[in-house]
Design a protein around this motif. Structure first.
Motif, short mmCIF file in Angstrom:
data_model
loop_
_atom_site.label_atom_id
_atom_site.label_comp_id
_atom_site.label_asym_id
_atom_site.label_seq_id
_atom_site.Cartn_x
_atom_site.Cartn_y
_atom_site.Cartn_z
N TRP A 85 23.22 -2.05 -44.75
CA TRP A 85 22.63 -1.26 -45.82
C TRP A 85 23.51 -0.06 -46.15
N LEU A 86 23.98 0.64 -45.12
CA LEU A 86 24.85 1.79 -45.35
C LEU A 86 26.14 1.37 -46.06
N GLU A 87 26.72 0.26 -45.62
CA GLU A 87 27.96 -0.22 -46.25
C GLU A 87 27.72 -0.61 -47.71
N GLU A 88 26.57 -1.22 -47.99
CA GLU A 88 26.24 -1.59 -49.37
C GLU A 88 26.08 -0.36 -50.26
N LEU A 89 25.70 0.76 -49.66
CA LEU A 89 25.59 2.02 -50.39
C LEU A 89 26.94 2.70 -50.59
N GLY A 90 27.97 2.12 -49.98
CA GLY A 90 29.31 2.68 -50.14
C GLY A 90 29.76 3.56 -48.99
N VAL A 91 28.99 3.58 -47.90
CA VAL A 91 29.36 4.37 -46.73
C VAL A 91 30.38 3.57 -45.92
N PRO A 92 31.60 4.07 -45.79
CA PRO A 92 32.59 3.32 -45.01
C PRO A 92 32.31 3.48 -43.51
N LEU A 93 32.21 2.36 -42.81
CA LEU A 93 31.98 2.38 -41.36
C LEU A 93 33.22 1.86 -40.65
N GLU A 94 33.54 2.50 -39.57
CA GLU A 94 34.64 2.04 -38.73
C GLU A 94 34.17 0.82 -37.93
N PRO A 95 35.10 0.03 -37.41
CA PRO A 95 34.71 -1.09 -36.54
C PRO A 95 33.98 -0.56 -35.30
N GLU A 96 33.07 -1.35 -34.77
CA GLU A 96 32.32 -0.96 -33.58
C GLU A 96 33.27 -0.86 -32.39
N THR A 97 33.05 0.16 -31.57
CA THR A 97 33.85 0.34 -30.37
C THR A 97 32.91 0.56 -29.19
N SER A 98 33.38 0.27 -27.99
CA SER A 98 32.61 0.50 -26.78
C SER A 98 32.72 1.96 -26.38
N LEU A 99 31.61 2.51 -25.88
CA LEU A 99 31.59 3.91 -25.49
C LEU A 99 31.20 4.04 -24.02
N SER A 100 32.13 4.29 -23.18
CA SER A 100 31.88 4.54 -21.76
C SER A 100 31.01 3.47 -21.10
N GLY A 101 31.04 2.27 -21.61
CA GLY A 101 30.27 1.19 -21.01
C GLY A 101 28.78 1.30 -21.23
N THR A 102 28.31 2.26 -22.01
CA THR A 102 26.87 2.43 -22.20
C THR A 102 26.37 1.98 -23.55
N GLY A 103 27.24 1.70 -24.45
CA GLY A 103 26.79 1.30 -25.77
C GLY A 103 27.96 1.19 -26.72
N GLY A 104 27.64 1.30 -27.98
CA GLY A 104 28.67 1.18 -28.99
C GLY A 104 28.47 2.15 -30.10
#
Length: 106
Positions: A85-104
């Motif tokens: 939804w955010l991307e369809e609104l034109g919000v550029p999102l970076e690729p998902e990355t791992s964060l300290s093994g607790t999430g993304g």
């Protein structure tokens, strides 16, 4: 004092408030957003725009055992659709990355 008649008043111009305002606008509502600060962004601004989440429901429940299980499941279940939804609104999102093994984050 300025008076204005609207359908929806959103208090707070952080990520949640701005998304709520956009959703109401998409439904045809006349919306006003009130923010006590001098800029929009809330905690999203403090995190430099990072949208962070747990990797899965099991991990979320383990880290926040007293949280609402229904709400936790909802957040994990709708996250991909929310990103779309955010991307369809034109919000550029970076690729998902791992964060300290607790999430993304994106």
């Amino acid at each position: 004092m300025r008076r204005q008649q609207v359908d929806v008043v959103v208090v707070g111009a952080g990520m949640a408030g701005l998304c709520a305002a956009l959703t109401a606008i998409d439904e045809g509502a006349d919306v006003v957003v009130l923010e006590k600060g001098s800029r929009v962004g809330g905690s999203m601004l403090l995190s430099h725009g990072l949208i962070w989440t747990f990797s899965d429901k099991r991990q979320l429940k383990q880290e926040i055992p007293d949280g609402s299980e229904a709400l936790q499941e909802f957040v994990v279940d709708v996250l991909t659709a929310a990103h779309t939804w955010l991307e369809e609104l034109g919000v550029p999102l970076e690729p998902e990355t791992s964060l300290s093994g607790t999430g993304g984050g994106e």
